[in-house]
Design an enzyme around this catalytic site. Structure first.
Site, short mmCIF file in Angstrom:
data_model
loop_
_atom_site.label_atom_id
_atom_site.label_comp_id
_atom_site.label_asym_id
_atom_site.label_seq_id
_atom_site.Cartn_x
_atom_site.Cartn_y
_atom_site.Cartn_z
N LYS A 222 0.81 -1.22 0.00
CA LYS A 222 0.00 0.00 0.00
C LYS A 222 0.85 1.26 0.00
CE LYS A 222 -4.43 -1.83 1.38
NZ LYS A 222 -5.56 -1.82 2.31
N ARG A 257 -4.01 -10.10 4.43
CA ARG A 257 -4.39 -10.16 3.02
C ARG A 257 -3.22 -9.65 2.20
NH1 ARG A 257 -6.83 -6.63 -0.71
NH2 ARG A 257 -8.28 -7.65 -2.18
#
Length: 277
Positions: A222, A257
């Site tokens: 991210k 995840r």
């Protein structure tokens, strides 16, 4: 503890790996790499071979400013992959969607879990659908939508407000017939949080344990990792992802995840050896 097909998830015993399979042309990290049946299947099978515990299939990008797609487009992207994967493996499959009709069709096609980044707020039929289908559902915290969330990072108390949102949505889910054992929460790293807020959230993640629900964390590749490490290319954020996953596990995350399953498997095994009792 829940059982999905023959797979038992014993929360607190180990960290479970959710492998990302984006069947999209525009996801922030791997958009276009797996947007057809053949490439998506190769990616999913590779993740299974590298010890993934769940395959998370999504047909609509939720990156900042992502465009919405139609119900028909999303179904066209995800259902063939779910059907094909179910033919070759009994691995638990989650459907990454905010649409109740997609969730229902995906479960009918062979998926087992709903992963809703809106926490059941974008589609008012999502929680009743999860209750009716009697399947696990991941409820994530978000403010606004992917198109607006980057401008919605003003919090009085970050953790308190995230916790209140998740408590409210879990209560609504229970009222819609979702079993307590079928609830999983996700504080939504990167969704309406800036880089420092993401770090604060990881640092204080253990505060969410008071909700007494398993916690899913999605930090993989991210942008906050890129900002901190000066890595513009999401695929250059492997080691930052590993450190963030390790910190999340130390603070009590039950599921991570991830894109890089083989590498994060080693991170989880090492972190579990240190912090799991």
């Amino acid at each position: 503890m829940i059982k999905v097909r023959e797979h038992l998830f014993e929360w607190g015993r180990k960290t479970y790996l959710m492998a990302i399979v984006n069947v999209t042309p525009d996801s922030f990290s791997d958009g276009g790499k797996f947007d057809n049946l053949e490439s998506a299947m190769r990616h999913a099978v590779s993740a299974i071979e590298n010890s993934a515990d769940i395959i998370d299939i999504g047909g609509e990008s939720t990156r900042p400013y992502a465009a919405k797609i139609s119900l028909e487009t999303e179904l066209h992207r995800v259902i063939p992959v779910i059907e094909k994967l179910r033919q070759v493996s009994s691995i638990p499959i989650s459907i990454d969607t905010t649409k109740a009709k997609v969730a229902e069709a995906a479960i009918a096609a062979g998926a087992d879990i709903i992963n809703d980044i809106s926490g059941g707020t974008f589609d008012k039929q999502m929680l009743p659908t999860a209750g009716k289908l009697n399947v696990p559902i991941v409820l994530m915290h978000i403010r606004g939508t992917p198109a607006t969330m980057t401008k919605m990072t003003d919090y009085q108390d970050l953790l308190a407000q995230i916790k209140q949102f998740l408590a409210t949505q879990t209560e609504l889910a229970l009222n819609c017939g979702v079993k307590q054992s079928n609830l999983i929460i996700d504080p939504g790293i990167g969704f309406a949080k800036d880089s420092q807020q993401n770090i604060e959230l990881l640092r204080r993640l253990s505060e969410l344990k008071s909700l007494k629900l398993p916690i899913l964390i999605g930090v993989s590749r991210k942008s906050f990792i890129g900002h901190l490490l000066n890595r513009d290319n999401p695929q250059d954020r492997l080691w930052g992802t590993a450190a963030a996953c390790c910190g999340a596990i130390a603070a009590g995350a039950d599921i991570v995840r991830v894109h890089d399953v083989a590498e994060m498997r080693d991170v989880c095994l090492m972190a579990d050896a240190i912090w799991r009792k």
